[in-house]
Motif scaffolding. Structure first.
Motif, mmCIF file in Angstrom:
data_model
loop_
_atom_site.group_PDB
_atom_site.id
_atom_site.type_symbol
_atom_site.label_atom_id
_atom_site.label_comp_id
_atom_site.label_asym_id
_atom_site.label_seq_id
_atom_site.Cartn_x
_atom_site.Cartn_y
_atom_site.Cartn_z
ATOM 1 N N LEU A 88 0.719 -1.059 -0.071
ATOM 2 C CA LEU A 88 -0.037 0.080 -0.032
ATOM 3 C C LEU A 88 0.977 1.312 -0.003
ATOM 4 O O LEU A 88 0.487 2.408 -0.514
ATOM 5 N N GLY A 89 2.165 1.225 0.546
ATOM 6 C CA GLY A 89 2.904 2.541 0.553
ATOM 7 C C GLY A 89 2.833 2.873 -0.773
ATOM 8 O O GLY A 89 2.741 4.251 -0.794
ATOM 9 N N PRO A 90 3.544 2.496 -1.696
ATOM 10 C CA PRO A 90 3.685 3.047 -3.081
ATOM 11 C C PRO A 90 2.280 3.730 -3.522
ATOM 12 O O PRO A 90 2.317 4.823 -4.187
ATOM 13 N N LEU A 91 1.297 2.847 -3.333
ATOM 14 C CA LEU A 91 -0.143 3.445 -3.787
ATOM 15 C C LEU A 91 -0.259 4.833 -3.180
ATOM 16 O O LEU A 91 -0.807 5.877 -3.624
ATOM 17 N N LEU A 92 -0.256 4.571 -1.904
ATOM 18 C CA LEU A 92 -0.581 6.145 -0.946
ATOM 19 C C LEU A 92 0.361 6.874 -1.386
ATOM 20 O O LEU A 92 -0.054 8.199 -1.510
ATOM 21 N N ASN A 93 1.980 6.843 -1.585
ATOM 22 C CA ASN A 93 2.559 7.934 -1.998
ATOM 23 C C ASN A 93 2.243 8.318 -3.420
ATOM 24 O O ASN A 93 2.289 9.725 -3.624
ATOM 25 N N GLN A 95 -0.660 8.596 -4.677
ATOM 26 C CA GLN A 95 -2.075 9.355 -4.539
ATOM 27 C C GLN A 95 -1.699 10.930 -3.802
ATOM 28 O O GLN A 95 -2.187 11.802 -4.192
ATOM 29 N N ASP A 96 -0.665 10.812 -2.731
ATOM 30 C CA ASP A 96 -0.195 12.068 -2.360
ATOM 31 C C ASP A 96 0.255 13.177 -3.528
ATOM 32 O O ASP A 96 0.009 14.176 -3.400
ATOM 33 N N ARG A 97 0.973 12.370 -4.619
ATOM 34 C CA ARG A 97 1.618 13.166 -5.523
ATOM 35 C C ARG A 97 0.410 13.733 -6.452
ATOM 36 O O ARG A 97 0.738 14.724 -7.160
ATOM 37 N N SER A 98 -0.782 13.147 -6.518
ATOM 38 C CA SER A 98 -1.847 13.693 -7.273
ATOM 39 C C SER A 98 -2.253 14.926 -7.034
ATOM 40 O O SER A 98 -2.333 15.322 -5.743
#
Length: 98
Positions: A88-93, A95-98
């Protein structure tokens, strides 16, 4: 001329197979008994090999097929939380960049 079936019967998928066959690296470490309180004992050699110590938390993972649980597995809870963070870490990161 009658054609002979040359396919290996062990390679055929059985409806009762749940996907945790021998080719996945799974093996039987021990056969456990369940007592009247629903408790089991993991043999000492298995606990040592898995690095399980007193107080460690284990996650019980199940696979369901046709509405019934067909397989159970134990995993150290610390390992499970690390796996979830890795996934999930890469997915959350992202989303944060979007």
């Amino acid at each position: 001329m009658t054609q002979k079936n040359t396919e290996d019967p062990s390679s055929q998928k059985n409806d009762s197979d749940c996907g945790c066959g021998g080719e996945t690296g799974c093996r039987i470490e021990a056969v456990l008994s369940v007592d009247e309180r629903g408790q089991m004992v993991l043999p000492k050699d298995v606990r040592e090999k898995a690095g399980i110590r007193t107080g460690d938390k284990l996650a019980l993972i199940s696979w369901e097929k046709n509405g019934s649980i067909c397989c159970l597995a134990l995993m150290k809870a610390d390992n499970l939380s690390c796996m979830v963070k890795d996934i999930l870490g890469p997915l959350l990161n992202e989303q944060d960049r979007s």
